[in-house]
Design an enzyme around this catalytic site. Structure first.
Site, PDB file in Angstrom:
ATOM      1  N   ARG A  56       0.672  -1.517   0.074  1.00  0.00           N
ATOM      2  CA  ARG A  56      -0.193   0.562  -0.242  1.00  0.00           C
ATOM      3  C   ARG A  56       1.213   1.409  -0.149  1.00  0.00           C
ATOM      4  NH1 ARG A  56      -1.570   2.072   4.591  1.00  0.00           N
ATOM      5  NH2 ARG A  56      -2.713  -0.334   5.321  1.00  0.00           N
ATOM      6  N   TYR A 109     -14.627  18.275 -15.133  1.00  0.00           N
ATOM      7  CA  TYR A 109     -15.725  17.110 -15.485  1.00  0.00           C
ATOM      8  C   TYR A 109     -16.297  16.940 -13.877  1.00  0.00           C
ATOM      9  CZ  TYR A 109     -15.548  11.533 -14.781  1.00  0.00           C
ATOM     10  OH  TYR A 109     -16.281   9.848 -14.590  1.00  0.00           O
ATOM     11  N   ASP A 185      -6.585  19.984 -14.549  1.00  0.00           N
ATOM     12  CA  ASP A 185      -6.483  18.270 -15.240  1.00  0.00           C
ATOM     13  C   ASP A 185      -5.866  17.787 -16.109  1.00  0.00           C
ATOM     14  OD1 ASP A 185      -8.129  15.542 -16.306  1.00  0.00           O
ATOM     15  OD2 ASP A 185      -9.368  15.867 -14.507  1.00  0.00           O
ATOM     16  N   LYS A 210      -7.996   7.264 -19.881  1.00  0.00           N
ATOM     17  CA  LYS A 210      -8.706   7.448 -20.960  1.00  0.00           C
ATOM     18  C   LYS A 210      -7.511   7.366 -21.290  1.00  0.00           C
ATOM     19  CE  LYS A 210     -11.975   8.598 -18.610  1.00  0.00           C
ATOM     20  NZ  LYS A 210     -12.195   9.590 -17.952  1.00  0.00           N
TER      21      LYS A 210
HETATM   22  C1  LIG Z   1     -12.649  10.535 -16.695  1.00  0.00           C
HETATM   23  C2  LIG Z   1     -12.191  11.734 -16.530  1.00  0.00           C
HETATM   24  C3  LIG Z   1     -11.624  11.858 -14.654  1.00  0.00           C
HETATM   25  C4  LIG Z   1     -12.646  10.127 -13.584  1.00  0.00           C
HETATM   26  O1  LIG Z   1     -10.694   9.751 -14.269  1.00  0.00           O
HETATM   27  P1  LIG Z   1     -11.415   8.196 -13.507  1.00  0.00           P
HETATM   28  O2  LIG Z   1     -10.583   7.102 -14.134  1.00  0.00           O
HETATM   29  O3  LIG Z   1     -12.960   7.567 -14.588  1.00  0.00           O
HETATM   30  O4  LIG Z   1     -12.189   8.367 -12.113  1.00  0.00           O
HETATM   31  C5  LIG Z   1     -11.556  12.626 -14.063  1.00  0.00           C
HETATM   32  N1  LIG Z   1     -11.131  14.078 -14.904  1.00  0.00           N
HETATM   33  C6  LIG Z   1     -11.380  14.235 -16.741  1.00  0.00           C
HETATM   34  C7  LIG Z   1     -11.362  15.663 -16.952  1.00  0.00           C
HETATM   35  C8  LIG Z   1     -12.023  13.247 -17.439  1.00  0.00           C
HETATM   36  O5  LIG Z   1     -12.706  13.467 -18.414  1.00  0.00           O
END
Ligand SMILES: *Cc1c(COP(=O)(O)O)cnc(C)c1O
Length: 388
Positions: A56, A109, A185, A210
């Site tokens: 962890r 998001y 982000d 993604k």
């Molecule tokens: C999908 C997404 C998230 C969240 O990510 P997860 O891997 O689904 O927890 C955060 N920010 C953006 C811009 C996203 O497209």
């Protein structure tokens, strides 16, 4: 850092995604880092600094991924991998000082908006939504007279799903002056598109689910910072919060990352072709893509981003019903949420009640994969024609 073959010429990111995060070149060493399946490590006495103890805390399966992503974001420190993008987002949001405010894009998001709203209840944090494309609006929300100042400016650029592009350098300069941290982000642009830490941003977060992983087969996240103190605090969030990545997920993410530059090259080029053609299609009301001159921040995107990204939005004629019909009429495009995979996907965002009300009801978000662009176009065209 992976040693550069010549000191004069730093490795390009397209090379770095392939060459970094590999075992040392000793005779008989594996070319790929091993996946280690062990929850614990042999250890007696007072642990040495950096000694592996328990899975962890840190593992040798995380380290190559963290090294590559840290290098791509131009950080001197490795990234921190998390079990999901949201785990990384909440670790970064934990840096907000209780009793202050956090400035967030109105179109961030949707789960990030929910996480920020939760902070309001738990830590008396004021959430101040802004139009992230409007620099004066963002800067004005950092320390408005008579209100609690913000200790963090949260940026997403381009935003999901509206593809608003922020003037990151200008906002960072204003936030620094007022003593607020900045977070970007960087899920949509990826480190190939922009490197916010080089603009003075304090923390970058990713949904590695993604584009970084790129095959829609893993959920994973990461946070990157150049600041040892901030990194330590987010590391503590990961260790005590327990939102840790599994070894197989991290292995898949690193495997996917190896082809990021190639995949991006193809899908970005296709996204621009499709955006241009869709804009001319009689069945289409509006197309949004930072690469189109019609995008409100097209010039800013050209100045700040290396590439316009692989996502576009389309509003077909006929409203939400037509948009839903289109998701059923496509044969090659996959109707599904999420984005950034090798397969092209599309989705009407407002089918989720948590999506911002300012996102049009009929807006479809398209994530362009690596298929042949003419096949993608033919499928969209037949679907648009069939629903009229
Ligand atoms: C999908 C997404 C998230 C969240 O990510 P997860 O891997 O689904 O927890 C955060 N920010 C953006 C811009 C996203 O497209």
């Amino acid at each position: 850092m992976t040693p550069d073959p010549t000191a004069a010429r730093p490795l390009s990111p397209a090379t770095r995604v392939v060459a970094s995060g590999r075992p040392d070149r000793t005779q008989g060493a594996p070319v790929n880092p091993p996946v280690v399946l062990s929850s614990t490590y042999v250890s007696t006495g007072t642990p040495e600094p950096g000694e592996k103890l328990y899975a962890r805390y840190t593992t040798e399966t995380w380290e190559p991924f963290e090294q590559v992503l840290g290098e791509l974001e131009h950080s001197a420190l490795p990234a921190l991998v998390f079990s999901s993008g949201m785990a990384a987002v909440t670790a970064a949001l934990s840096l907000v000082t209780p009793g202050t405010a956090v400035v967030v894009p109105r179109h961030a998001y949707h789960a990030t908006l929910l996480a920020a709203a939760e902070l309001t209840e738990r830590s008396r944090v004021h959430v101040r939504p802004v139009d992230v494309a409007d620099t004066a609006d963002v800067v004005g929300a950092i320390a408005p007279t008579g209100e609690v100042p913000a200790s963090m400016v949260w940026l997403e650029s381009p935003t999901n799903p509206m593809l608003d592009v922020a003037d990151v350098p200008a906002i960072v300069a204003a936030a620094r002056e007022r003593g607020a941290l900045t977070v970007v982000d960087n899920t949509f642009a990826t480190p190939l598109g922009q490197r916010p830490l080089t603009e003075g941003v304090d923390v970058v977060v990713h949904s590695a689910t993604k584009f970084l992983s790129g095959h829609s087969d893993v959920v994973l996240g990461a946070a990157v910072t150049d600041d040892a103190g901030l990194r330590e605090r987010m590391l503590t969030r990961r260790t005590v919060g327990g939102a840790i990545a599994g070894p197989f997920e991290t292995y898949l993410a690193l495997r996917g990352l190896r082809t990021l530059a190639l995949r991006t090259e193809r899908s970005q080029a296709s996204a621009l072709v499709l955006a241009r053609r869709l804009e001319e299609h009689p069945g289409v009301l509006e197309v949004r893509h930072p690469g189109l001159p019609s995008h409100p921040q097209h010039d800013r995107a050209t100045a700040l981003l290396d590439g316009y990204g692989s996502v576009l939005t389309v509003r077909p004629r006929g409203g939400a019903a037509a948009a839903d019909a289109l998701t059923r009429a496509v044969r090659l495009w996959v109707p599904a949420t999420s984005l950034g995979g090798v397969e092209s996907t599309l989705e009407r965002r407002r089918r989720f009640s948590s999506e911002a009300a300012t996102v049009p009801e009929d807006l479809l978000r398209l994530s362009v994969g690596i298929e042949d662009v003419e096949d993608l176009w033919a499928d969209l065209d037949q679907a648009l024609v069939s629903i009229r």
